[in-house]
Design a protein around this motif. Structure first.
Motif, PDB file in Angstrom:
ATOM      1  N   LEU A   1       0.841  -1.183   0.000  1.00 25.99           N
ATOM      2  CA  LEU A   1       0.000   0.000   0.000  1.00 25.99           C
ATOM      3  C   LEU A   1       0.882   1.240   0.000  1.00 25.99           C
ATOM      4  CD1 LEU A   1      -2.997   0.908   0.183  1.00 25.99           C
ATOM      5  CD2 LEU A   1      -2.721   0.941   2.675  1.00 25.99           C
ATOM      6  N   LEU A   2       0.636   2.139  -0.959  1.00 27.16           N
ATOM      7  CA  LEU A   2       1.495   3.321  -1.115  1.00 27.16           C
ATOM      8  C   LEU A   2       0.702   4.626  -1.138  1.00 27.16           C
ATOM      9  CD1 LEU A   2       3.997   1.982  -3.817  1.00 27.16           C
ATOM     10  CD2 LEU A   2       4.548   2.600  -1.459  1.00 27.16           C
ATOM     11  N   GLU A   3      -0.538   4.597  -0.720  1.00 25.98           N
ATOM     12  CA  GLU A   3      -1.366   5.790  -0.757  1.00 25.98           C
ATOM     13  C   GLU A   3      -0.811   6.868   0.183  1.00 25.98           C
ATOM     14  OE1 GLU A   3      -5.999   7.168   0.056  1.00 25.98           O
ATOM     15  OE2 GLU A   3      -5.466   5.041  -0.010  1.00 25.98           O
ATOM     16  N   GLY A   4      -0.458   8.011  -0.382  1.00 25.41           N
ATOM     17  CA  GLY A   4       0.076   9.110   0.421  1.00 25.41           C
ATOM     18  C   GLY A   4       1.546   8.984   0.765  1.00 25.41           C
ATOM     19  N   THR A   5       2.205   7.942   0.287  1.00 22.65           N
ATOM     20  CA  THR A   5       3.611   7.712   0.617  1.00 22.65           C
ATOM     21  C   THR A   5       4.531   8.596  -0.229  1.00 22.65           C
ATOM     22  OG1 THR A   5       3.187   5.410   1.229  1.00 22.65           O
ATOM     23  CG2 THR A   5       5.456   5.986   0.665  1.00 22.65           C
ATOM     24  N   GLU A   6       5.540   9.177   0.402  1.00 20.55           N
ATOM     25  CA  GLU A   6       6.580   9.904  -0.331  1.00 20.55           C
ATOM     26  C   GLU A   6       7.603   8.879  -0.842  1.00 20.55           C
ATOM     27  OE1 GLU A   6      10.144  13.236   0.344  1.00 20.55           O
ATOM     28  OE2 GLU A   6       8.887  12.619   2.044  1.00 20.55           O
ATOM     29  N   ILE A   7       7.699   8.741  -2.143  1.00 22.02           N
ATOM     30  CA  ILE A   7       8.634   7.783  -2.740  1.00 22.02           C
ATOM     31  C   ILE A   7       9.834   8.555  -3.282  1.00 22.02           C
ATOM     32  CG2 ILE A   7       8.980   6.016  -4.488  1.00 22.02           C
ATOM     33  CD1 ILE A   7       5.977   5.427  -4.338  1.00 22.02           C
ATOM     34  N   VAL A   8      11.010   8.200  -2.792  1.00 22.24           N
ATOM     35  CA  VAL A   8      12.242   8.867  -3.197  1.00 22.24           C
ATOM     36  C   VAL A   8      13.095   7.862  -3.970  1.00 22.24           C
ATOM     37  CG1 VAL A   8      14.295  10.105  -2.430  1.00 22.24           C
ATOM     38  CG2 VAL A   8      12.164  10.308  -1.121  1.00 22.24           C
ATOM     39  N   ASP A   9      13.314   8.136  -5.239  1.00 23.27           N
ATOM     40  CA  ASP A   9      14.138   7.243  -6.068  1.00 23.27           C
ATOM     41  C   ASP A   9      15.607   7.544  -5.778  1.00 23.27           C
ATOM     42  OD1 ASP A   9      15.359   5.638  -7.932  1.00 23.27           O
ATOM     43  OD2 ASP A   9      14.101   6.288  -9.610  1.00 23.27           O
ATOM     44  N   CYS A  10      16.297   6.562  -5.220  1.00 19.63           N
ATOM     45  CA  CYS A  10      17.699   6.745  -4.817  1.00 19.63           C
ATOM     46  C   CYS A  10      18.676   6.104  -5.787  1.00 19.63           C
ATOM     47  CB  CYS A  10      17.906   6.189  -3.409  1.00 19.63           C
ATOM     48  SG  CYS A  10      16.981   7.076  -2.144  1.00 19.63           S
ATOM     49  N   THR A  11      18.217   5.863  -7.005  1.00 14.61           N
ATOM     50  CA  THR A  11      19.108   5.317  -8.025  1.00 14.61           C
ATOM     51  C   THR A  11      20.354   6.193  -8.161  1.00 14.61           C
ATOM     52  OG1 THR A  11      17.207   4.433  -9.245  1.00 14.61           O
ATOM     53  CG2 THR A  11      19.282   4.651 -10.453  1.00 14.61           C
ATOM     54  N   ASP A  12      21.506   5.560  -8.216  1.00 16.49           N
ATOM     55  CA  ASP A  12      22.809   6.226  -8.344  1.00 16.49           C
ATOM     56  C   ASP A  12      23.239   6.976  -7.083  1.00 16.49           C
ATOM     57  OD1 ASP A  12      23.069   5.295 -10.966  1.00 16.49           O
ATOM     58  OD2 ASP A  12      22.030   7.067 -11.771  1.00 16.49           O
ATOM     59  N   LYS A  13      22.498   6.784  -5.983  1.00 17.52           N
ATOM     60  CA  LYS A  13      22.906   7.371  -4.706  1.00 17.52           C
ATOM     61  C   LYS A  13      23.386   6.260  -3.766  1.00 17.52           C
ATOM     62  CE  LYS A  13      21.609  11.466  -6.029  1.00 17.52           C
ATOM     63  NZ  LYS A  13      22.612  12.500  -6.405  1.00 17.52           N
TER      64      LYS A  13
END
Length: 573
Positions: free
Chosen positions: A62-74
């Motif tokens: 469940l991802l409703e309202g979730t802040e998703i941060v893509d950390c690719t290359d970090k």
């Protein structure tokens, strides 16, 4: 002892795993340090509130309202831990934490000395509880003595008071043992206090500069667990051989870390899992280029592997202090205190999460730690003035500075009336805040042309006056008095520079960044007037400290450290 998370919170965290509740933040495609494996792994980190609820391959159902941060290359590492903080070096705990958080240090283990000397336990604990509400992790150690000579020593450092500190869950250790020679000479009172700490599961931190193998062995038998005073690789090895946890120091007066790490790497000593790093209460301007991030960079520059460098500033500390269930480890159940880096070779984070709160995002500050109420600390208010009768300097000997903090006695042969010439001797006075006593002597090696200098900042909070011109010394005193505490430099009746210390006469009420500029201005002004040592703030702090040789000016009078003898008592006014 209250649990870190109450039952309701834990049920909510479980609901995230079960797909019944969405996490607050997901760090997706994260390359992160797994501290136990000592490997970089790739996965997704789920966060609810201040806790990591999962770290692994899966994404939340469940991802409703979730802040998703893509950390690719970090690259992501645990929040850094500073294991030996003296958070009263002109800055205060909240201001220093607010500064450090922007550089990835999200947890302190700190000295309680200033709180003990200025507050009742009830009032001190109120401040500690307020600090705990911030998105930062504060832990403490409790002192067993004042590291000076005080009339109220037994009252302030009673067994009852020390036990009240030790019973707190955020107090992790006792020490540091600056008074260890007393232990070796049979001080059962201090040994009893150490045993109280050990009985409550606390560590004992030593303070053993230059200690021989025999001394280290004896102190280990008495209960010491760790030490941070090694100045050579040989001293590191000596401590490791005796089973000590070793914290390597990089401070404003002992920047030893580069040569210690270089030596350890060159000798191929397989000990990095057992080492920690600290800046050991450095004064503000030392931190212009970092805190624990600075130590990590020093380690990388010395050829330490990146994983070992980061572990010495996080996981190793957490393991030693039995809190790897909360800190130093990116895994399920830990605090969500994380640093997002460009890569492992750049330890200054681009983004910082501390207990689930963004302190920094993409290189920009996004959160200021809330102010803490320090009004419990008594205001610096003086109801007396000084006159010529207070400035009688008839002692046949004085205190000579060997370096920033080491002193020795010397015979003063100069005439002590009126204006002193431009040699390296000055008048020195210590006077208490009530104006009931003072100690007068001479100081050699502080400066050649400082006319009037006053400081309410000192080890005990008593007032230090230094100078060559008694009128300028009185002017500096009056200016310090008018601004309710501070450090003041006066020349020809004019204020040259000042650092206001309006929190109890000891601490600056403002940002560390602003304080740095004021401290640099003071140090520059002193250098222009013949101060040639490294750190004037530490000189002020340690003039009274009886854990260092050889002679000290204390509230009781002039004290010979090596002979444990009062040479000249304080004079009542």
């Amino acid at each position: 002892m209250d649990p870190v998370w109450k039952i309701t919170k834990i049920r909510q965290q479980l609901a995230v795993i079960d797909g019944k509740k969405a996490p607050d933040i997901v760090l997706k495609n994260a390359r992160y340090l797994h501290s136990m494996l000592k490997q970089w792994v790739v996965g997704n980190i789920w966060i609810l509130g201040d806790r990591i609820v999962y770290a692994g391959d899966r994404m939340p159902p469940l991802l409703e309202g979730t802040e998703i941060v893509d950390c690719t290359d970090k690259t992501i590492v645990p929040g850094y831990i500073e294991p030996h903080v003296h958070p009263f070096q002109l800055y205060h705990p909240q201001s220093f934490a607010d500064f450090c958080g922007q550089l990835g240090t999200t947890a302190f283990i700190s000295d309680n000395l200033s709180f003990v000397l200025s507050l009742t336990n009830k009032k001190a604990f109120s401040i500690l509880d307020h600090l705990k509400k911030l998105p930062f992790s504060f832990y403490w150690w409790t002192r067993f003595d004042s590291q000076t000579e005080m009339e109220q020593e037994e009252e302030i450092f009673s067994n009852t008071s020390i036990l009240e500190w030790l019973e707190r869950s955020d107090v992790l250790l006792g020490g540091e043992l600056t008074g260890w020679p007393k232990l070796l000479h049979g001080d059962d009172q201090m040994l009893y206090r150490m045993q109280m700490a050990k009985g409550l599961g606390k560590k004992i931190e030593g303070h053993f500069p230059g200690a021989s193998e025999r001394t280290l062995a004896r102190m280990k038998l008495l209960g010491a667990d760790g030490d941070h005073e090694a100045m050579t690789v040989e001293e590191v090895e000596r401590r490791i051989m005796q089973g000590y946890a070793v914290t390597l120091r990089h401070s404003s007066i002992r920047p030893d870390l580069p040569h210690l790490l270089k030596g350890i790497v060159e000798k191929e000593l397989p000990i990095f899992d057992h080492l920690m790093m600290t800046t050991d209460g450095s004064t503000p301007s030392f931190h212009e280029d970092g805190v624990m991030d600075k130590c990590i960079q020093v380690a990388l520059d010395a050829g330490v592997s990146p994983i070992d460098a980061y572990q010495m500033a996080s996981y190793n500390i957490a393991c030693y202090y039995n809190m790897s269930n909360l800190h130093g480890f990116i895994a399920t159940g830990r605090f969500a205190s994380l640093n997002i880096l460009q890569d492992e070779y750049h330890p200054v984070p681009e983004s910082v999460l501390s207990k689930g709160v963004w302190l920094k995002r993409n290189g920009k500050r996004v959160h200021n730690l809330a102010d803490v109420d320090y009004t419990a600390i008594p205001k610096f208010t003086l109801d007396f003035s000084l006159d010529s009768q207070d400035f009688q300097f008839s002692m046949p000997f004085g205190i000579e500075l060997v370096n920033d903090v080491i002193t020795k006695p010397y015979n003063s042969l100069i005439t002590r009336e009126g204006q002193l010439a431009n040699h390296d001797e000055c008048y020195l006075m210590l006077i208490n805040r009530q104006g009931s006593w003072h100690v007068n002597t001479m100081i050699k090696g502080f400066a050649t042309n400082v006319q009037g200098f006053a400081s309410s900042y000192s080890n005990t909070g008593d007032i230090i006056l230094i100078g060559k011109n008694k009128e300028d010394m009185i002017k500096a005193f009056e200016e310090m008095k008018a601004q309710q505490g501070g450090i003041v430099l006066v020349e020809k009746g004019e204020v040259i520079t000042t650092i206001p210390l309006t929190i109890g006469g000891l601490l600056y009420d403002g940002s560390v960044e602003t304080l740095m500029e004021k401290e640099k201005a003071l140090k520059q002004a002193l250098a222009e007037r013949g101060y040639q040592l490294g750190d004037a703030i530490y000189t002020l702090l340690f003039l009274q400290s009886t854990h260092l040789p050889y002679i000290r000016i204390t509230p009781k009078g002039i004290f010979d450290v090596m002979k444990n003898k009062l040479l000249l008592p304080a004079v009542m006014r």
